[in-house]
Enzyme design. Sequence first.
Site, PDB file in Angstrom:
ATOM      1  N   ASP A  82       0.827  -1.201   0.000  1.00 19.10           N
ATOM      2  CA  ASP A  82       0.000   0.000   0.000  1.00 19.10           C
ATOM      3  C   ASP A  82       0.865   1.256   0.000  1.00 19.10           C
ATOM      4  O   ASP A  82       0.564   2.237  -0.680  1.00 19.10           O
ATOM      5  CB  ASP A  82      -0.910   0.015   1.232  1.00 19.10           C
ATOM      6  CG  ASP A  82      -2.018  -1.016   1.151  1.00 19.10           C
ATOM      7  OD1 ASP A  82      -1.910  -1.927   0.309  1.00 19.10           O
ATOM      8  OD2 ASP A  82      -2.989  -0.917   1.918  1.00 19.10           O
ATOM      9  N   SER A 473      -5.788   5.711   4.600  1.00 20.90           N
ATOM     10  CA  SER A 473      -4.762   4.897   5.241  1.00 20.90           C
ATOM     11  C   SER A 473      -4.945   4.953   6.744  1.00 20.90           C
ATOM     12  O   SER A 473      -5.489   5.917   7.290  1.00 20.90           O
ATOM     13  CB  SER A 473      -3.376   5.438   4.862  1.00 20.90           C
ATOM     14  OG  SER A 473      -2.393   4.980   5.754  1.00 20.90           O
TER      15      SER A 473
END
Length: 557
Positions: A82, A473
């Site tokens: 990510d 996130s």
Amino acid sequence: MPDNRRSQTITQGAQRTPNRAMLRAVGFGDGDFDKPIVGVANGFSTITPCNMGLDTLAKCAEHALKTAGAMPQMFGTITVSDGISMGTEGMKYSLVSREVIADSIETCVQAESMDGVIAIGGCDKNMPGAMIALARLNVPSIFVYGGTIKPGHYQGRDLTIVSAFEAVGQHTAHKIDDHELLEVERHACPGAGSCGGMYTANTMSSAIEAMGMSLPYSSTMAAEDEEKRISAIRSAEVLVDAVKKQILPRSLITRKSIENAVSVVMAVGGSTNAVLHLLAIAHAAEVEFSIDDFEAIRARVPVLCDLKPSGRYVATDLHKAGGIPQVMKMLLVHDLLHGDCLTISGQTIAEVLKDIPEQPRADQDVIQPWDNPVYEQGHLAILKGNLSSEGAVAKISGIKNPSITGPARVFDSEETCMAAILERKIQPGDVVVIRYEGPQGGPGMREMLSPTSALIGEGLGDSVGLITDGRFSGGTYGMVVGHVAPEAFAGGTIALVQEGDSITIDAHRRLLQLNVPEAELERRRAAWHPPAPRYTRGVLAKYAKLVSTASRGAVTD
């Protein structure tokens, strides 16, 4: 029943001579065909520091399984980074990878009739992907977390990967020069392990520990420490015992244990992604659990841990302070945890926590005392209103202004928004809208860490709101609202927002409202047409056709 109740279908009888012949080629001997076969789903990869230590843990588990009388079968599953794909088209594949991981583990275990599973993962989607598979399979299983990275250090302060994202905004605002930007880059990630704050990976590992699907203390260990390897060995031993006793995931993943996981996520100040992932895990286990259940738990559980991104400490500090067991014991004492839930060891939660002190140690301040929490209520609020009739998720910790009403600055992709931020076109009081980034519309529901970090780096984190049908996130904080549902691609109200419209975000009232008359909204709705799909071939096209709304966990089955 024998311990190899599943694998005997491929190892027993004259008809299975060809099967045994192939198994002999991978190391089975005459005495091994009556042993349980345990799959080791290994997410090892050098793509990301989160996963580069997993092969060592897999080898530890393999050896321990053999010693305990099982036959290990090693197989790989994917990961994406990510952090590396953040802010690019590649991030669209992140949430997709959760489904690929789940499907690959399920496929391999079912195809090979395995009797048990050890899933080993590190980066964000590894944990929910594995748990979705284990819940579907319902064969004895345990999860082994790869461990957290240790903090980096520069000029006397601890660094995490989020420090690097925020440094980009600081550099744009001329708060730091090229040299300091490079030094942050060089020092932010000192070795192996998942991102160090209470970001998504550490949040989900903590949730899995709270559900009893991994061993106590395992979710906050450092990836490079010896105790992590010892934990992998012990996990294999516990799993073999669970195979003998037939302790199944769906005996552990229940409504009560998911409530425990949510309580722990609130107490540690965890990631907004936990909402999406725990809904998906509940769905896989066929447990009734909704987005509204998160709000009910949030209202009664305090934030006890002072952890990044909005706090001071990282996961290794939490480990030294007593780890997740200490947090769970405090919740248990105050009737905010179900102590009768079973764990993979065969003990109940209450039995596991029996010898843990009721109060945290006085010589640390990572875990706050009950009468002086970081926040009196949980930090993950479910906001509703005409912009999010199905719900949206806000992380309300670390914000100075719990409400904002301001003009909408509308962007139909992350890239166009990021360009506006870096060109200093966003002003205090604005409410940024990033849409067509949802599960279907993105597709893939990208995380908006780059825009939020840039806003914080430019000094706008407390004065600008941001809403999106995408995700955030675990490193994000500020006045941000994600998972807006229905999403823009599905015709949600967020698709109708126009530049300059007034939007209210009110965390205290749990309200997300577009301040436009209903008649005008109906006029806009009648004129709106869904955009053409961004992808017509490949995995993203398939995903967009299958995926559900974020309010149901963005599941594909």
